[in-house]
Scaffold this motif. Structure first.
Motif, PDB file in Angstrom:
ATOM      1  N   HIS A   1     -24.291  73.141  88.624  1.00  0.00           N
ATOM      2  CA  HIS A   1     -23.529  72.419  89.644  1.00  0.00           C
ATOM      3  C   HIS A   1     -23.608  70.939  89.291  1.00  0.00           C
ATOM      4  O   HIS A   1     -24.159  70.580  88.252  1.00  0.00           O
ATOM      5  N   GLU A   2     -23.062  70.104  90.095  1.00  0.00           N
ATOM      6  CA  GLU A   2     -23.009  68.669  89.783  1.00  0.00           C
ATOM      7  C   GLU A   2     -24.384  68.147  89.333  1.00  0.00           C
ATOM      8  O   GLU A   2     -25.367  68.272  90.068  1.00  0.00           O
TER       9      GLU A   2
ATOM     10  N   SER B   1     -23.359  78.505  86.159  1.00  0.00           N
ATOM     11  CA  SER B   1     -22.907  77.107  86.180  1.00  0.00           C
ATOM     12  C   SER B   1     -24.041  76.152  86.479  1.00  0.00           C
ATOM     13  O   SER B   1     -24.945  76.467  87.256  1.00  0.00           O
TER      14      SER B   1
ATOM     15  N   GLY C   1     -11.021  73.085  87.271  1.00  0.00           N
ATOM     16  CA  GLY C   1     -11.990  72.179  87.885  1.00  0.00           C
ATOM     17  C   GLY C   1     -13.304  72.150  87.122  1.00  0.00           C
ATOM     18  O   GLY C   1     -13.898  71.086  86.920  1.00  0.00           O
ATOM     19  N   ALA C   2     -13.749  73.320  86.669  1.00  0.00           N
ATOM     20  CA  ALA C   2     -14.990  73.395  85.885  1.00  0.00           C
ATOM     21  C   ALA C   2     -14.831  72.686  84.547  1.00  0.00           C
ATOM     22  O   ALA C   2     -15.759  72.002  84.078  1.00  0.00           O
TER      23      ALA C   2
ATOM     24  N   ASP D   1     -16.220  65.376  82.317  1.00  0.00           N
ATOM     25  CA  ASP D   1     -16.764  64.179  82.966  1.00  0.00           C
ATOM     26  C   ASP D   1     -18.289  64.130  82.905  1.00  0.00           C
ATOM     27  O   ASP D   1     -18.903  63.256  83.521  1.00  0.00           O
TER      28      ASP D   1
ATOM     29  N   GLY E   1     -20.397  66.092  84.281  1.00  0.00           N
ATOM     30  CA  GLY E   1     -20.946  66.291  85.608  1.00  0.00           C
ATOM     31  C   GLY E   1     -21.463  67.687  85.876  1.00  0.00           C
ATOM     32  O   GLY E   1     -22.045  67.950  86.921  1.00  0.00           O
TER      33      GLY E   1
ATOM     34  N   LYS F   1     -12.814  70.142  83.932  1.00  0.00           N
ATOM     35  CA  LYS F   1     -12.805  68.707  84.209  1.00  0.00           C
ATOM     36  C   LYS F   1     -14.221  68.205  84.472  1.00  0.00           C
ATOM     37  O   LYS F   1     -14.621  67.148  83.969  1.00  0.00           O
ATOM     38  N   GLN F   2     -14.983  68.972  85.236  1.00  0.00           N
ATOM     39  CA  GLN F   2     -16.366  68.582  85.519  1.00  0.00           C
ATOM     40  C   GLN F   2     -17.168  68.469  84.216  1.00  0.00           C
ATOM     41  O   GLN F   2     -17.928  67.527  84.030  1.00  0.00           O
TER      42      GLN F   2
END
Length: 182
Positions: free
Chosen positions: A84-85, A82, A56-57, A63, A65, A59-60
């Protein structure tokens, strides 16, 4: 894959699928301490849970994000940090972090947060970085305080943990302020 050296023994590297076992073992070792402050700990019960987080990280990051990195001390995973978004419209981001209990008290997370804050505000051109911590988590709160973040307020009962709801202290750093304190 980039590597960002914090000093001669510590570096930041993007999390990758091959780090899943080390991440799961680190989480498992620190479970009792982390459970007090992080709501996701009890949902990480097997290697696949850490693997899914890393995917998931990744992919983020792909993207544009957010971004997650492992904190490595002499080739051993010591923690994670991290973005975050990322809110590109408002040019802001929040930083989250945690360390294996064996690596606390060494200044590792302060150094990693300094690097992430500098990257966000000076290289990415973001306007604001935020860090939220449970008000009673004095070790975590000390990091933004050491870096000169401003305590902007407290959000009441912001997060549900196994022991109940906790308040969050909200710290912020603006690009103009960072230029003066970095």
């Amino acid at each position: 894959m980039f590597v960002y050296k914090l000093d001669d023994r510590v570096e930041l590297r993007p999390l990758a699928v091959e780090h899943a076992r080390a991440m799961f073992e680190m989480t498992d070792r620190s479970r009792d301490r982390l459970r007090k402050w992080l709501p996701w700990v009890d949902a990480v019960n097997e290697l696949n849970d850490s693997l899914n987080y890393i995917k998931g990280a990744m992919k983020q990051a792909a993207d544009n994000g957010g971004f997650s990195a492992g904190i490595w001390v002499r080739e051993e995973l010591a923690g994670t940090i991290s973005f975050h978004e990322i809110d590109w419209n408002n040019r802001s981001v929040s930083i989250g972090y945690w360390l294996d209990q064996r690596f606390t008290g060494q200044g590792l997370m302060t150094s990693a947060c300094r690097a992430f804050t500098d990257h966000a505000l000076m290289r990415m051109g973001l306007h604001r970085v935020e860090i939220r911590c449970a008000t009673a988590n004095h070790h975590s709160r000390a990091i933004p305080e050491r870096l000169g973040f401003v305590l902007e307020g407290v959000i009441r009962e912001a997060e549900k943990l196994p022991q109940g709801y906790v308040n969050h202290a909200v710290y912020g750093m603006l690009q103009s302020e960072w230029k003066k304190v970095r």
